[in-house]
Design a protein around this motif. Structure first.
Motif: not given
Length: 139
Positions: A8, A42, A44, A47-48, A51, A95, A99
């Motif tokens: 991320t 991924t 997630s 989504t991070d 956000y 998290e 990953q």
């Protein structure tokens, strides 16, 4: 061709032009765009990213940025067995563990991250700082 999971922080450095890591993140994205490597995230991570971008630059920027990313990056699937493996892994950060497990299972060559310490328990995959990426590609 190297297959890499982008953490991320690397993507946010690129999209938000965050210094001092923007240049390295930009180079990584260029390598993917030019077809010199394959980049993955991924769900997630998606989504991070959404956000953070929505909070910092608004919903439209977040939607457009994520849509643009999906043109060049593929999304790795997370399975139930991955989640169970992480639950029993002993990692402190769920998290990051997820990953790492998904990246290893999916045959990634490396995870590119600005937070190598988050992946200290990772086995069977290289964990690479963004600034080491160019050197890594030559190996």
């Amino acid at each position: 061709m190297k297959r890499v999971l982008l953490d991320t922080n690397v993507i946010l450095d690129f999209l938000l032009k965050r210094e001092p890591n923007y240049g390295c993140a930009q180079t990584i994205i260029k390598e993917i765009v030019y077809g010199n490597t394959q980049g993955y995230i991924t769900a997630s991570i998606a989504t991070d990213i959404f956000y953070v971008l929505r909070k910092t630059n608004g919903k439209l920027f977040a939607l457009n940025s994520l849509a643009d990313l999906l043109i060049i990056l593929d999304v790795l699937t997370v399975y139930r067995d991955d989640v169970y493996s992480v639950l029993n892994s002993g990692w402190d950060d769920f998290e990051d563990a997820l990953q790492a497990y998904v990246a290893v299972r999916s045959g990634m060559d490396a995870i590119i991250t600005g937070n190598i310490k988050d992946y200290q328990k990772t086995q069977n995959i290289d964990i690479v700082f963004p600034h080491d990426f160019i050197h890594y590609l030559k190996e």
